[in-house]
Motif scaffolding. Structure first.
Motif, PDB file in Angstrom:
ATOM      1  N   LEU A  52      -1.235  12.627 -11.579  1.00 42.79           N
ATOM      2  CA  LEU A  52      -1.617  11.255 -11.234  1.00 42.79           C
ATOM      3  C   LEU A  52      -2.759  11.248 -10.228  1.00 42.79           C
ATOM      4  N   LYS A  53      -3.702  10.348 -10.433  1.00 40.46           N
ATOM      5  CA  LYS A  53      -4.800  10.162  -9.487  1.00 40.46           C
ATOM      6  C   LYS A  53      -4.339   9.230  -8.368  1.00 40.46           C
ATOM      7  N   PRO A  54      -4.951   9.314  -7.184  1.00 41.71           N
ATOM      8  CA  PRO A  54      -4.510   8.467  -6.060  1.00 41.71           C
ATOM      9  C   PRO A  54      -4.487   6.982  -6.394  1.00 41.71           C
ATOM     10  N   ALA A  55      -5.492   6.507  -7.144  1.00 38.95           N
ATOM     11  CA  ALA A  55      -5.516   5.080  -7.481  1.00 38.95           C
ATOM     12  C   ALA A  55      -4.343   4.682  -8.363  1.00 38.95           C
ATOM     13  N   GLU A  56      -3.820   5.638  -9.142  1.00 34.42           N
ATOM     14  CA  GLU A  56      -2.708   5.314 -10.032  1.00 34.42           C
ATOM     15  C   GLU A  56      -1.394   5.143  -9.282  1.00 34.42           C
ATOM     16  N   ILE A  60       1.765   2.452 -10.139  1.00 38.39           N
ATOM     17  CA  ILE A  60       3.198   2.735 -10.135  1.00 38.39           C
ATOM     18  C   ILE A  60       3.920   1.805  -9.157  1.00 38.39           C
ATOM     19  N   ASN A  61       3.337   1.593  -7.976  1.00 39.88           N
ATOM     20  CA  ASN A  61       3.963   0.702  -7.001  1.00 39.88           C
ATOM     21  C   ASN A  61       4.027  -0.730  -7.514  1.00 39.88           C
ATOM     22  N   ASN A 110      -0.629  -5.140  -3.136  1.00 40.94           N
ATOM     23  CA  ASN A 110      -0.876  -3.893  -3.848  1.00 40.94           C
ATOM     24  C   ASN A 110      -2.167  -3.969  -4.646  1.00 40.94           C
ATOM     25  N   LEU A 111      -2.380  -5.083  -5.324  1.00 41.63           N
ATOM     26  CA  LEU A 111      -3.621  -5.269  -6.081  1.00 41.63           C
ATOM     27  C   LEU A 111      -4.829  -5.330  -5.145  1.00 41.63           C
ATOM     28  N   SER A 134      -2.038  11.446  -0.225  1.00 41.34           N
ATOM     29  CA  SER A 134      -1.350  11.114   1.025  1.00 41.34           C
ATOM     30  C   SER A 134      -1.861   9.791   1.592  1.00 41.34           C
ATOM     31  N   HIS A 135      -3.178   9.553   1.462  1.00 41.03           N
ATOM     32  CA  HIS A 135      -3.727   8.265   1.882  1.00 41.03           C
ATOM     33  C   HIS A 135      -3.150   7.124   1.046  1.00 41.03           C
ATOM     34  N   ALA A 136      -3.009   7.378  -0.256  1.00 42.62           N
ATOM     35  CA  ALA A 136      -2.447   6.355  -1.138  1.00 42.62           C
ATOM     36  C   ALA A 136      -1.009   6.032  -0.755  1.00 42.62           C
ATOM     37  N   CYS A 137      -0.227   7.053  -0.435  1.00 41.38           N
ATOM     38  CA  CYS A 137       1.170   6.824  -0.036  1.00 41.38           C
ATOM     39  C   CYS A 137       1.251   6.007   1.250  1.00 41.38           C
ATOM     40  N   LEU A 138       0.355   6.277   2.195  1.00 39.52           N
ATOM     41  CA  LEU A 138       0.341   5.501   3.437  1.00 39.52           C
ATOM     42  C   LEU A 138      -0.008   4.041   3.168  1.00 39.52           C
ATOM     43  N   LEU A 139      -0.972   3.825   2.279  1.00 42.67           N
ATOM     44  CA  LEU A 139      -1.341   2.447   1.942  1.00 42.67           C
ATOM     45  C   LEU A 139      -0.200   1.720   1.238  1.00 42.67           C
ATOM     46  N   VAL A 140       0.491   2.433   0.357  1.00 39.22           N
ATOM     47  CA  VAL A 140       1.634   1.835  -0.345  1.00 39.22           C
ATOM     48  C   VAL A 140       2.707   1.416   0.653  1.00 39.22           C
ATOM     49  N   ALA A 141       2.982   2.286   1.641  1.00 38.81           N
ATOM     50  CA  ALA A 141       3.960   1.930   2.676  1.00 38.81           C
ATOM     51  C   ALA A 141       3.491   0.718   3.477  1.00 38.81           C
TER      52      ALA A 141
END
Length: 400
Positions: A52-56, A60-61, A110-111, A134-141
């Motif tokens: 999976l790419k970070p943007a993806e 998922i979220n 999220n969008l 890891s940056h994507a996960c932080l943004l999702v949180a």
């Protein structure tokens, strides 16, 4: 819980029974489509998690938040619509409303984050290339925390939750700002920070992307394509993200307009049927994301096709029929036994059973699921194992 709803007039439907039946029927369809689409999308994402790419991560979220809204809202809204009244009492009404706000705002935030990431990668590639998982996960949180603040506000007496004006569901009390200052401040903050600001960011992000694409097609190809030049994956994510954003905002904008009409105008002049129609459109947003990505994203679609093909082959092996053609893998194994020849790969290792389960239709290319990321190529009558990196770019894209 049912007694409270029986005695309170706010939990009695204010629209006709025909409209309630229509709402219940549409909600049932939305629920089934959302459950099916989002579960399949999450399953496909799980199968290809390592690639999976970070943007993806935001896709998922978004699917998780849509699934959360489906599970928490539809099972309560559907029977209430068919019963022509809210059936589950005051406490459940508060929880229902909080879940609706939480998952709805999470999807919008999220969008917004996804549009910023796409803009960063396309318009500012020097910074975008540093954006990692890891940056994507932080943004999702951060997205969930942002939505939680506004979802928990009315539970802490900043604003109020109450029955919808049409009576068979619950949300923010849009009448409260007419006579309470704290409720008015909540609605203003909600409108500014959870609708106007996200919509502005989304619009500006994709406008910058469009200007960058028009200004330098060659630069966009360099920035958007992976270093291997095998696909325009990020460009496709941008296009699909625009489609999802348009669908989501198109679904929620009517509800936002009606809500602002009630909050800042004369709430008694807003027809309950207007709220009911806007709520139907808003809840339809849960089905757009999986439809767009499963139907339009090639690697998601190929992964889904590969999994269903493998499942069909296993089912065929489990109960073969005399008049059916054997699957390719079974035919290959039978031919090997008849010839009493052990086919070996180029590295000398004997072919393992099931190594060619993911062949192309003509049987010329197979993906071998090993940590070494190898593939087997049909050369003449034998299979030779090669690493994926040795394959032509187009075949790499097909496999990965």
């Amino acid at each position: 819980m049912g007694n409270a709803s029986d005695t309170s007039p706010v939990f009695v439907s204010t629209i006709s029974k025909e409209y309630d039946l229509l709402m219940g029927s549409l909600y049932s369809i939305f629920c089934l489509l959302s459950l099916l689409g989002n579960c399949i999308l999450l399953l496909v994402a799980y199968q290809k998690w390592s690639s999976l790419k970070p943007a993806e991560f935001f896709i998922i979220n978004l699917s998780i938040s849509d699934l959360g809204m489906t599970v928490s809202l539809f099972p309560l809204a559907i029977p209430s619509s068919f019963s022509h009244r809210w059936l589950f009492g005051e406490i459940t009404c508060q929880v229902y409303a909080a879940c609706g706000v939480l998952f709805g705002l999470c999807s919008l935030a999220n969008l917004t984050a996804l549009s910023l990431v796409c803009c960063l990668k396309v318009c500012f590639p020097n910074h975008g290339n540093r954006f990692s998982s890891s940056h994507a996960c932080l943004l999702v949180a951060g997205v969930w925390c942002y939505a939680s603040v506004f979802a928990m506000g009315p539970l802490a007496q900043w604003g109020h939750y109450s029955a919808e004006p049409y009576g068979t569901a619950c949300c923010i009390d849009w009448h409260a700002p007419n006579h309470e200052l704290s409720a008015l401040s909540y609605i203003i903050c909600l409108f500014v920070f959870c609708y106007a600001l996200p919509c502005t960011i989304i619009f500006l992000s994709y406008t910058f992307i469009l200007l960058t694409v028009r200004g330098s097609h060659q630069a966009v190809q360099q920035h958007v394509s992976p270093q291997t030049k095998t696909s325009n994956a990020h460009a496709l994510i941008v296009k699909l993200s625009v489609a999802v954003c348009i669908g989501f905002l198109g679904a929620w904008t009517p509800y936002a307009v009606v809500a602002m009409w009630a909050a800042f105008g004369d709430a008694t002049q807003v027809p309950p049927a207007a709220f009911a129609l806007a709520a139907i459109m808003a809840k339809s947003s849960t089905i757009y994301n999986p439809m767009v990505y499963l139907l339009c994203k090639p690697n998601f679609r190929k992964c889904l096709y590969r999994d269903t093909s493998a499942f069909r082959q296993k089912m065929c092996r489990g109960s073969p029929q005399p008049d059916q053609k054997e699957p390719f893998g079974s035919t290959l194994q039978r031919n090997k036994k008849d010839a009493s020849v052990s086919t070996r790969f180029s590295n000398g290792h004997q072919e393992s059973q099931g190594a060619c389960l993911h062949c192309t239709e003509d049987g010329s290319l197979c993906h071998v699921s090993t940590p070494q990321r190898t593939a087997c190529i049909l050369t003449g009558s034998t299979y030779n194992e090669v690493t994926v990196s040795q394959l032509p770019a187009k075949l790499q894209a097909d496999l990965l």
